[in-house]
Design a protein around this motif. Structure first.
Motif, PDB file in Angstrom:
ATOM      1  N   GLN B  11       0.539  -1.216  -0.303  1.00 10.86           N
ATOM      2  CA  GLN B  11      -0.266   0.398   0.273  1.00 10.86           C
ATOM      3  C   GLN B  11       0.965   1.097   0.194  1.00 10.86           C
ATOM      4  O   GLN B  11       1.208   1.574   1.062  1.00 10.86           O
ATOM      5  CB  GLN B  11      -0.973  -0.475   0.830  1.00 10.86           C
ATOM      6  N   ILE B  12       0.560   2.266  -0.973  1.00 11.46           N
ATOM      7  CA  ILE B  12       1.340   3.155  -0.939  1.00 11.46           C
ATOM      8  C   ILE B  12       0.771   4.490  -0.710  1.00 11.46           C
ATOM      9  O   ILE B  12      -0.660   4.587  -1.413  1.00 11.46           O
ATOM     10  CB  ILE B  12       2.000   3.909  -2.385  1.00 11.46           C
ATOM     11  N   ILE B  13       1.160   5.240   0.346  1.00 11.94           N
ATOM     12  CA  ILE B  13      -0.053   6.374   0.982  1.00 11.94           C
ATOM     13  C   ILE B  13       0.348   8.111   0.606  1.00 11.94           C
ATOM     14  O   ILE B  13       2.115   7.322   1.244  1.00 11.94           O
ATOM     15  CB  ILE B  13      -1.294   6.017   1.720  1.00 11.94           C
ATOM     16  N   ASP B  14      -0.036   9.090   0.413  1.00 15.52           N
ATOM     17  CA  ASP B  14       0.564   9.942   1.173  1.00 15.52           C
ATOM     18  C   ASP B  14       0.659  10.570   2.742  1.00 15.52           C
ATOM     19  O   ASP B  14      -0.854   9.679   3.100  1.00 15.52           O
ATOM     20  CB  ASP B  14      -0.439  11.167   0.224  1.00 15.52           C
ATOM     21  N   MET B  15       1.615  11.049   3.390  1.00 13.33           N
ATOM     22  CA  MET B  15       1.354  11.151   4.534  1.00 13.33           C
ATOM     23  C   MET B  15      -0.015  12.041   5.252  1.00 13.33           C
ATOM     24  O   MET B  15      -0.194  12.554   3.908  1.00 13.33           O
ATOM     25  CB  MET B  15       2.878  12.710   5.166  1.00 13.33           C
ATOM     26  N   GLY B  16      -0.605  11.375   5.673  1.00 10.51           N
ATOM     27  CA  GLY B  16      -1.522  12.678   6.351  1.00 10.51           C
ATOM     28  C   GLY B  16      -3.328  12.039   6.083  1.00 10.51           C
ATOM     29  O   GLY B  16      -3.805  11.909   7.233  1.00 10.51           O
ATOM     30  N   GLN B  17      -2.947  10.798   5.392  1.00 14.73           N
ATOM     31  CA  GLN B  17      -3.912   9.954   4.632  1.00 14.73           C
ATOM     32  C   GLN B  17      -4.653   8.663   6.042  1.00 14.73           C
ATOM     33  O   GLN B  17      -3.688   8.617   7.083  1.00 14.73           O
ATOM     34  CB  GLN B  17      -4.266   9.290   3.445  1.00 14.73           C
ATOM     35  N   MET B  18      -5.189   8.387   5.733  1.00 16.87           N
ATOM     36  CA  MET B  18      -6.031   7.151   6.075  1.00 16.87           C
ATOM     37  C   MET B  18      -5.740   5.973   5.395  1.00 16.87           C
ATOM     38  O   MET B  18      -5.952   5.599   4.372  1.00 16.87           O
ATOM     39  CB  MET B  18      -7.282   7.282   6.840  1.00 16.87           C
ATOM     40  N   VAL B  19      -5.302   4.851   6.492  1.00 12.64           N
ATOM     41  CA  VAL B  19      -4.924   3.621   5.943  1.00 12.64           C
ATOM     42  C   VAL B  19      -5.398   2.312   6.532  1.00 12.64           C
ATOM     43  O   VAL B  19      -5.121   2.660   7.868  1.00 12.64           O
ATOM     44  CB  VAL B  19      -3.587   2.810   5.900  1.00 12.64           C
ATOM     45  N   THR B  20      -6.298   1.845   5.871  1.00  7.36           N
ATOM     46  CA  THR B  20      -6.269   0.444   6.779  1.00  7.36           C
ATOM     47  C   THR B  20      -6.110  -0.528   6.419  1.00  7.36           C
ATOM     48  O   THR B  20      -5.480  -1.507   5.204  1.00  7.36           O
ATOM     49  CB  THR B  20      -8.153   0.424   6.953  1.00  7.36           C
ATOM     50  N   LEU B  21      -5.318  -2.100   6.694  1.00  5.19           N
ATOM     51  CA  LEU B  21      -4.774  -2.641   6.802  1.00  5.19           C
ATOM     52  C   LEU B  21      -5.637  -3.988   6.904  1.00  5.19           C
ATOM     53  O   LEU B  21      -6.054  -3.835   8.270  1.00  5.19           O
ATOM     54  CB  LEU B  21      -3.541  -3.251   7.485  1.00  5.19           C
ATOM     55  N   ASN B  22      -6.189  -5.073   5.827  1.00 10.22           N
ATOM     56  CA  ASN B  22      -7.186  -5.757   6.329  1.00 10.22           C
ATOM     57  C   ASN B  22      -6.187  -7.300   6.775  1.00 10.22           C
ATOM     58  O   ASN B  22      -5.163  -8.175   6.001  1.00 10.22           O
ATOM     59  CB  ASN B  22      -8.052  -6.171   5.013  1.00 10.22           C
ATOM     60  N   CYS B  23      -6.491  -7.944   8.057  1.00 13.81           N
ATOM     61  CA  CYS B  23      -6.169  -9.634   8.052  1.00 13.81           C
ATOM     62  C   CYS B  23      -7.224 -10.162   8.427  1.00 13.81           C
ATOM     63  O   CYS B  23      -8.138 -10.278   8.826  1.00 13.81           O
ATOM     64  CB  CYS B  23      -5.269  -9.570   9.482  1.00 13.81           C
ATOM     65  N   ASP B  24      -7.354 -11.595   7.459  1.00 13.91           N
ATOM     66  CA  ASP B  24      -7.924 -12.312   7.619  1.00 13.91           C
ATOM     67  C   ASP B  24      -7.547 -14.096   8.177  1.00 13.91           C
ATOM     68  O   ASP B  24      -6.767 -14.659   7.774  1.00 13.91           O
ATOM     69  CB  ASP B  24      -8.560 -12.880   5.869  1.00 13.91           C
ATOM     70  N   PRO B  25      -7.984 -13.341   9.290  1.00 14.53           N
ATOM     71  CA  PRO B  25      -6.889 -15.130  10.614  1.00 14.53           C
ATOM     72  C   PRO B  25      -7.398 -16.051  10.031  1.00 14.53           C
ATOM     73  O   PRO B  25      -8.476 -16.326   9.566  1.00 14.53           O
ATOM     74  CB  PRO B  25      -7.602 -14.430  11.740  1.00 14.53           C
ATOM     75  N   VAL B  26      -7.080 -16.911  10.494  1.00 14.35           N
ATOM     76  CA  VAL B  26      -7.151 -18.345  10.748  1.00 14.35           C
ATOM     77  C   VAL B  26      -9.291 -18.812  11.833  1.00 14.35           C
ATOM     78  O   VAL B  26      -9.028 -18.289  12.738  1.00 14.35           O
ATOM     79  CB  VAL B  26      -6.218 -19.332  11.607  1.00 14.35           C
ATOM     80  N   SER B  27      -9.590 -19.620  11.107  1.00 17.55           N
ATOM     81  CA  SER B  27     -11.153 -19.348  11.210  1.00 17.55           C
ATOM     82  C   SER B  27     -11.604 -19.865  12.080  1.00 17.55           C
ATOM     83  O   SER B  27     -12.309 -18.793  13.305  1.00 17.55           O
ATOM     84  CB  SER B  27     -12.110 -20.185  10.102  1.00 17.55           C
ATOM     85  N   ASN B  28     -11.030 -20.485  13.392  1.00 24.38           N
ATOM     86  CA  ASN B  28     -10.912 -21.114  14.246  1.00 24.38           C
ATOM     87  C   ASN B  28     -10.426 -20.195  15.791  1.00 24.38           C
ATOM     88  O   ASN B  28     -10.260 -20.928  16.644  1.00 24.38           O
ATOM     89  CB  ASN B  28     -10.870 -22.536  14.941  1.00 24.38           C
ATOM     90  N   HIS B  29      -9.743 -19.082  14.965  1.00 18.99           N
ATOM     91  CA  HIS B  29      -7.985 -18.797  16.228  1.00 18.99           C
ATOM     92  C   HIS B  29      -8.929 -17.313  16.805  1.00 18.99           C
ATOM     93  O   HIS B  29     -10.124 -16.984  16.342  1.00 18.99           O
ATOM     94  CB  HIS B  29      -6.935 -18.002  15.466  1.00 18.99           C
TER      95      HIS B  29
END
Lengths: 111, 113
Positions: B11-29
């Protein structure tokens, strides 16, 4: 060995040689884990050793744990080129439920 | 073995912007983590999360950071606003038990310009 403010350690050996990487930790832990991280990937666990175990083996890997000296080691016998990676030890902070990683040892295996 | 998926990989963004990083974990964790790694160096703990709540966070987890996992969907790390020093690879991990193995994703490389 890894931990504390030390820079990332680096080892370079020939394929087929054996290697031992050391780790010392500062705070009480019930679990020491060893992870391997290959370039561009996330860490993957190799061995988990608990405080009531002095040694644990998995294939070519052998981990030791000495709770009195707060140190652990990971040995690899008959290294392969595919063992090239960064190896981290990690200890569990029992009270906070977080895994704290050491600085890591960068292992390069020359074919 | 169990897989943790991270989206996007870069992900490349400009300083000051918002970013959301997504994670799909192991289902039963049940336990979820974010770690930060700069230039292939040490893995630095940011935060862990269990039962819908932050359990522990480090000094690196600044006020601009937040995590959530609404209704069992993605486990997200939001940074708002971003700063140059936030550039790093962020790894998500999940675990069935807090004393057990952490399973890591491949990481999201965040570049703040």
């Amino acid at each position: 060995s890894q931990w504390g403010e030390e820079n990332l350690q680096a080892l370079s050996i020939q394929e087929g040689e054996d290697v031992t990487m050391n780790c010392s930790y500062k705070t009480y832990t019930t679990v020491v884990q060893w992870y391997r991280q290959k370039s561009g990937k996330g860490p993957a666990q190799l061995i988990l050793i608990r405080s009531n175990e002095r040694e644990k083996r998995s294939g070519r890997l052998r981990a030791t744990l000495d709770t009195s000296s707060q140190s652990s080691s990971l040995s690899i016998t008959g290294t392969l080129a595919t063992d090239t990676a960064v190896y981290f030890c990690a200890t569990l902070n029992y009270n906070q439920g977080k895994l704290i990683f050491g600085q890591g040892t960068k292992l390069s295996i020359k074919p | 073995g169990p897989k943790v998926l991270q989206i996007p990989s870069h992900q490349i963004i400009d300083m000051g912007q918002m970013v959301t990083l997504n994670c799909d974990p192991v289902s039963n964790h049940l336990y979820f983590y974010w770690y930060k790694q700069i230039l292939g160096q040490q893995m630095e703990f940011l935060v862990n999360f269990y039962n819908g709540k932050v359990m522990e966070k480090s000094k690196l987890f600044k006020d601009q950071f937040s995590v959530e996992r609404p209704d069992g969907s993605y486990f997200t790390l939001k940074i708002q606003p971003t700063a140059l020093e936030d550039s790093a690879v962020y790894f998500c991990a999940s675990s069935p038990d807090w004393e057990n193995t952490l399973y890591f994703g491949a990481g999201t490389r965040l570049s703040v310009l």
